[in-house]
Write a protein that holds these residues in place. Structure first.
Motif, PDB file in Angstrom:
ATOM      1  N   GLY A   1     -18.658   7.838  21.319  1.00 55.70           N
ATOM      2  CA  GLY A   1     -19.147   8.466  22.550  1.00 55.70           C
ATOM      3  C   GLY A   1     -18.077   8.533  23.608  1.00 55.70           C
ATOM      4  O   GLY A   1     -16.930   8.879  23.354  1.00 55.70           O
ATOM      5  N   LYS A   2     -18.427   8.141  24.815  1.00 58.39           N
ATOM      6  CA  LYS A   2     -17.503   8.202  25.933  1.00 58.39           C
ATOM      7  C   LYS A   2     -17.767   7.045  26.880  1.00 58.39           C
ATOM      8  O   LYS A   2     -18.786   6.379  26.815  1.00 58.39           O
ATOM      9  CB  LYS A   2     -17.663   9.526  26.695  1.00 58.39           C
ATOM     10  CG  LYS A   2     -19.020   9.656  27.395  1.00 58.39           C
ATOM     11  CD  LYS A   2     -19.143  10.943  28.140  1.00 58.39           C
ATOM     12  CE  LYS A   2     -20.469  11.011  28.908  1.00 58.39           C
ATOM     13  NZ  LYS A   2     -20.582  10.014  29.967  1.00 58.39           N
ATOM     14  N   ASN A   3     -16.838   6.813  27.760  1.00 54.25           N
ATOM     15  CA  ASN A   3     -16.998   5.758  28.748  1.00 54.25           C
ATOM     16  C   ASN A   3     -16.777   6.273  30.158  1.00 54.25           C
ATOM     17  O   ASN A   3     -16.825   5.531  31.118  1.00 54.25           O
ATOM     18  CB  ASN A   3     -16.034   4.607  28.461  1.00 54.25           C
ATOM     19  CG  ASN A   3     -16.352   3.371  29.270  1.00 54.25           C
ATOM     20  OD1 ASN A   3     -17.511   3.122  29.567  1.00 54.25           O
ATOM     21  ND2 ASN A   3     -15.345   2.611  29.648  1.00 54.25           N
TER      22      ASN A   3
ATOM     23  N   GLY B   1     -21.603  14.436  26.794  1.00 52.35           N
ATOM     24  CA  GLY B   1     -21.552  13.566  25.626  1.00 52.35           C
ATOM     25  C   GLY B   1     -22.346  12.292  25.838  1.00 52.35           C
ATOM     26  O   GLY B   1     -22.681  11.913  26.959  1.00 52.35           O
ATOM     27  N   ALA B   2     -22.632  11.605  24.742  1.00 51.18           N
ATOM     28  CA  ALA B   2     -23.420  10.375  24.809  1.00 51.18           C
ATOM     29  C   ALA B   2     -22.577   9.231  25.354  1.00 51.18           C
ATOM     30  O   ALA B   2     -21.411   9.076  25.007  1.00 51.18           O
ATOM     31  CB  ALA B   2     -23.941  10.028  23.423  1.00 51.18           C
ATOM     32  N   GLU B   3     -23.192   8.428  26.208  1.00 41.40           N
ATOM     33  CA  GLU B   3     -22.479   7.281  26.767  1.00 41.40           C
ATOM     34  C   GLU B   3     -22.479   6.133  25.769  1.00 41.40           C
ATOM     35  O   GLU B   3     -23.459   5.878  25.089  1.00 41.40           O
ATOM     36  CB  GLU B   3     -23.160   6.853  28.069  1.00 41.40           C
ATOM     37  CG  GLU B   3     -22.341   5.835  28.853  1.00 41.40           C
ATOM     38  CD  GLU B   3     -22.875   5.627  30.254  1.00 41.40           C
ATOM     39  OE1 GLU B   3     -22.679   4.521  30.799  1.00 41.40           O
ATOM     40  OE2 GLU B   3     -23.497   6.556  30.788  1.00 41.40           O
ATOM     41  N   SER B   4     -21.354   5.444  25.670  1.00 38.12           N
ATOM     42  CA  SER B   4     -21.190   4.388  24.682  1.00 38.12           C
ATOM     43  C   SER B   4     -21.407   3.010  25.301  1.00 38.12           C
ATOM     44  O   SER B   4     -21.615   2.872  26.495  1.00 38.12           O
ATOM     45  CB  SER B   4     -19.783   4.458  24.078  1.00 38.12           C
ATOM     46  OG  SER B   4     -18.829   4.249  25.103  1.00 38.12           O
ATOM     47  N   HIS B   5     -21.334   1.990  24.432  1.00 37.14           N
ATOM     48  CA  HIS B   5     -21.328   0.594  24.886  1.00 37.14           C
ATOM     49  C   HIS B   5     -19.874   0.134  24.812  1.00 37.14           C
ATOM     50  O   HIS B   5     -19.378  -0.196  23.740  1.00 37.14           O
ATOM     51  CB  HIS B   5     -22.221  -0.245  23.970  1.00 37.14           C
ATOM     52  CG  HIS B   5     -22.408  -1.647  24.452  1.00 37.14           C
ATOM     53  ND1 HIS B   5     -23.285  -1.977  25.454  1.00 37.14           N
ATOM     54  CD2 HIS B   5     -21.811  -2.808  24.082  1.00 37.14           C
ATOM     55  CE1 HIS B   5     -23.237  -3.280  25.672  1.00 37.14           C
ATOM     56  NE2 HIS B   5     -22.346  -3.797  24.854  1.00 37.14           N
ATOM     57  N   PRO B   6     -19.158   0.126  25.929  1.00 34.45           N
ATOM     58  CA  PRO B   6     -17.691   0.053  25.891  1.00 34.45           C
ATOM     59  C   PRO B   6     -17.088  -1.311  25.558  1.00 34.45           C
ATOM     60  O   PRO B   6     -15.885  -1.390  25.328  1.00 34.45           O
ATOM     61  CB  PRO B   6     -17.289   0.475  27.304  1.00 34.45           C
ATOM     62  CG  PRO B   6     -18.453   0.079  28.162  1.00 34.45           C
ATOM     63  CD  PRO B   6     -19.664   0.286  27.306  1.00 34.45           C
ATOM     64  N   THR B   7     -17.877  -2.375  25.539  1.00 33.40           N
ATOM     65  CA  THR B   7     -17.290  -3.690  25.265  1.00 33.40           C
ATOM     66  C   THR B   7     -17.421  -4.102  23.797  1.00 33.40           C
ATOM     67  O   THR B   7     -17.096  -5.225  23.432  1.00 33.40           O
ATOM     68  CB  THR B   7     -17.937  -4.768  26.158  1.00 33.40           C
ATOM     69  OG1 THR B   7     -19.354  -4.705  26.018  1.00 33.40           O
ATOM     70  CG2 THR B   7     -17.544  -4.558  27.615  1.00 33.40           C
ATOM     71  N   VAL B   8     -17.920  -3.204  22.963  1.00 34.54           N
ATOM     72  CA  VAL B   8     -17.979  -3.416  21.516  1.00 34.54           C
ATOM     73  C   VAL B   8     -17.433  -2.166  20.839  1.00 34.54           C
ATOM     74  O   VAL B   8     -17.806  -1.054  21.197  1.00 34.54           O
ATOM     75  CB  VAL B   8     -19.412  -3.683  21.020  1.00 34.54           C
ATOM     76  CG1 VAL B   8     -19.438  -3.832  19.501  1.00 34.54           C
ATOM     77  CG2 VAL B   8     -19.981  -4.933  21.674  1.00 34.54           C
TER      78      VAL B   8
END
Length: 348
Positions: free
Chosen positions: A140-142, A147-154
């Motif tokens: 995804g994206k940060n 676009g779909a938002e991601s979980h950025p710490t994993v």
């Protein structure tokens, strides 16, 4: 009007299934491995100075490269401490690659764009079985944008793990093996025993309890060939009937043929009468959901044809009558307590 999701799976009492779908071979399984490392190359989204273990890890890494530095003098925000986890597949060989999961354990804001440094991955016995390294993908994206938002710490390092030590498993020279059912069932254990013995026309399988079937290697077969044939056999698998309720997501999972006995239910200011008839009544003001299900909106009555009074139909009726998610869950629980539903009700 808002309703929660209703998912009705067709769970019949017996259905065809391959043995590989319902039973595992004992000893043939994944193993968990874990490691600790650093992710570098972050864009000022790494751990801050409050994560002392990160600073110490950086200092230790630099010292291994003949650079002596005090941890208190390190101010970089481009590094994050992470735990690396993965599943070590059975029969993995040296040089095989696999995916690893990288998770921040400090106060990093994002692992996006980072690179995982070489990480030894250990098993529960403390031995190193693999190494991991590579570029991290968080998916995804940060940042703002489409676009779909991601979980950025994993993040994941795809193909970043490399097998260094093999787990010894010698199936070829074994004369015995054991199957373990994924769900305990006397009927299914015996069904597997009978299917295998019928295939080889001799007693090579023995059900020793509702979950375990012991196998004896038949003549003129290798263990690998034998297990491949056993796993491909079909059996009449008896599926346990149950109703599962997820209170957090508001999802009900039930077999479409789970029977409900006639009952009168009062929930709050709603009273619902469920009636099973030879010929379905159609009183004034009623709505026919189908030929075997009629809802009397004026009196909150549900009329069903005998043999069709099921959880699936009752849930459809309660939705039509305007029951809220909380009311529907309470009604099903009350039905179970009153004996109107005989199968197990499981709340997750």
């Amino acid at each position: 009007m808002r309703f929660f999701g209703l998912l009705f799976c067709l769970l019949t009492m017996a259905e065809a299934a391959r043995i590989s779908e319902v039973a595992n071979i004992v000893g043939v399984r994944d193993n968990q491995i874990i490691g600790y490392s650093l992710v570098v190359g972050l864009k000022k989204t790494g751990d801050g100075t409050t994560s002392k273990f990160t600073l110490q890890s950086i200092a230790n890494m630099l010292k291994a490269m003949n650079i002596d530095m005090n941890p208190v003098d390190i101010k970089s925000k481009n590094v994050a401490a992470v735990v690396v986890t993965a599943k070590f597949a059975p029969f993995a060989r040296q040089g095989d690659s696999f995916d690893v999961t990288v998770s921040s354990i400090g106060d990093a804001k994002s692992l996006e764009g980072g690179t995982l440094l070489m990480t030894p991955l250990k098993g529960v016995d403390g031995k190193i079985y693999a190494l991991a390294q590579g570029s991290i993908s968080i998916g995804g994206k940060n940042e703002k944008g489409a676009g779909a938002e991601s979980h950025p710490t994993v993040g994941m390092v795809y193909g970043g793990g490399l097998v260094e030590r093999e787990i010894s498993q010698d199936l070829y020279h074994q004369n015995n093996a054991t199957l373990s059912l994924k769900t305990s069932s006397f009927a299914n254990s015996v069904a597997i025993q009978n299917a295998i013995n019928a295939k080889y026309r001799t007693n090579v399988a023995s059900a020793v309890d509702p979950r375990t079937i012991q196998l004896q290697l038949p003549k003129n077969k290798s263990m690998v060939e034998f297990l491949a044939e056993v796993q491909s056999l079909d059996i009449n698998y008896a599926q346990e009937q149950k109703i599962i309720i997820n209170e957090r997501t508001g999802t009900i999972v039930a077999g479409v043929d789970v029977e409900v006995k006639p009952v009168v239910i009062t929930q709050g200011d709603m009273t619902v009468k469920i009636l099973s008839q030879n010929e379905v009544s159609k009183p004034a003001g009623s709505v026919a959901m189908d030929k075997s299900l009629v809802i009397g909106l004026n009196e909150n009555e549900v009329y069903t044809e005998k043999g069709t009074t099921t959880v699936a139909n009752i849930a459809r009726s309660l939705q039509k009558l305007g029951a809220t998610p909380k009311e529907m869950i309470s009604i099903l629980q009350a039905m179970k307590s009153a004996g109107a539903i005989s199968v197990d009700l499981e709340i997750i």
